[in-house]
Write an enzyme that holds these catalytic residues in place. Structure first.
Site, PDB file in Angstrom:
ATOM      1  N   GLY A 186       7.099  -6.998  -4.107  1.00 18.61           N
ATOM      2  CA  GLY A 186       7.057  -5.623  -4.539  1.00 18.61           C
ATOM      3  C   GLY A 186       6.088  -4.686  -3.875  1.00 18.61           C
ATOM      4  N   SER A 187       5.844  -3.593  -4.488  1.00 11.22           N
ATOM      5  CA  SER A 187       5.239  -2.496  -3.815  1.00 11.22           C
ATOM      6  C   SER A 187       4.512  -1.572  -4.758  1.00 11.22           C
ATOM      7  CB  SER A 187       6.340  -1.798  -3.031  1.00 11.22           C
ATOM      8  OG  SER A 187       6.097  -0.463  -2.844  1.00 11.22           O
ATOM      9  N   ARG A 188       5.249  -0.651  -5.386  1.00  6.95           N
ATOM     10  CA  ARG A 188       4.602   0.374  -6.199  1.00  6.95           C
ATOM     11  C   ARG A 188       5.482   0.722  -7.390  1.00  6.95           C
ATOM     12  NH1 ARG A 188       3.975   5.889  -3.348  1.00  6.95           N
ATOM     13  NH2 ARG A 188       5.143   6.854  -5.033  1.00  6.95           N
TER      14      ARG A 188
END
Length: 217
Positions: A186-188
C-alpha cells in the site's frame, strides 16, 4: 456473521492474515516449501530455501491483520502510518493524509459507523505516495453516510501496488473501526473530515487504524 470473520488465508488462533492476501501468500508458501524440500537433497536447494522462507516471513508480516479497538472517538483513523499532510479544502472539509510504509498494517478501517453511499474506482498511475504526482495515482473513493454527515475515505495505490481490495459494496452498513479493504503493498489513505470539524492530529504523528482519533470535540 461479519465480514471480519472470513480471512481467506487459514490462520492459527491469534494470527490473522488479511483477506485478499492469498494470491500472494499461497504461491510464496508453495515455493518456499519446494525449496525447503530441495534443500534436503542439494546444496543449491539449501541456499535457495533461506531467501524463500525469508520472503514468506516478510509477506506474512506485511499481510498481518491484528484485531483493534474498541476505541473512543467520533472519527477514527482509517490507516496505520504517519500523518503526511493536513489540508483544508475549498468546500470546508479537511483532508488528513496518512502515509503507510511497508512495515505498517495495510488493512484499512471505517472511521465512523454508517452506510456506504458510494464506492468509486479511479484508474491512474503508481507513483510513490510521498511524491506530489501521487495525486494522479489509482484510487478507491469511499463515501460513508454517517450521523455527522458524509465522510470520504480514499485508498491510494503506491509505487509497487497493483490492487486495492474492497471488502464492502455500496449500500452496506459498516461499524466504526470495521475492516473495509486492503491496499496490497500500500501507500496512502486520506480521510476527509466534514466542514466544521477540526483535526486533533498533527503532521508527523503516528496513527493506528480503528484506534487513533482524528477530530476534536
Amino acid at each position: 456473521m461479519t465480514h471480519d470473520s472470513h480471512p481467506d488465508v487459514p490462520a492459527r488462533p491469534g494470527i490473522r492474515m488479511a483477506k485478499g492476501s492469498a494470491p500472494w501468500l499461497v504461491p510464496a508458501c508453495a515455493i518456499a516449501g519446494a525449496t525447503v524440500l530441495a534443500g534436503r537433497r542439494t546444496r543449491v536447494g539449501r541456499a535457495l530455501s533461506v531467501p524463500a522462507v525469508g520472503l514468506v516471513a516478510g509477506m506474512a508480516w506485511f499481510f498481518r491483520d491484528p484485531d483493534r479497538g474498541p476505541a473512543d472517538g467520533r472519527v477514527l483513523s482509517s490507516a496505520d502510518g504517519v500523518v503526511q499532510s493536513i489540508d483544508p479544502q475549498p468546500d470546508g472539509r479537511t483532508r488528513i493524509a496518512v502515509f503507510m510504509n511497508p512495515l505498517n498494517v495495510h488493512v484499512n478501517r471505517a472511521p465512523l459507523a454508517g452506510v456506504i453511499k458510494r464506492v468509486e474506482h479511479r484508474p491512474g498511475g503508481f507513483r510513490p505516495a510521498f511524491d506530489k504526482d501521487s495525486e494522479r495515482n489509482e484510487r478507491l473513493i469511499w463515501t460513508f453516510e454517517t450521523e455527522i454527515g458524509e465522510i470520504t475515505v480514499v485508498q491510494i495505490a503506491g509505487a509497487m501496488v497493483r490492487r486495492i481490495v474492497p471488502y464492502f459494496t455500496e449500500g452496506q452498513k459498516v461499524e466504526q473501526g470495521e475492516r473495509i479493504g486492503l491496499i496490497r503493498f500500500g501507500s496512502r489513505v486520506d480521510v476527509y473530515l466534514p466542514a466544521g470539524i477540526s483535526p486533533s492530529v498533527a503532521i508527523g504523528q503516528k496513527v493506528r487504524a480503528g484506534e487513533t482519533r482524528l477530530d476534536h470535540d
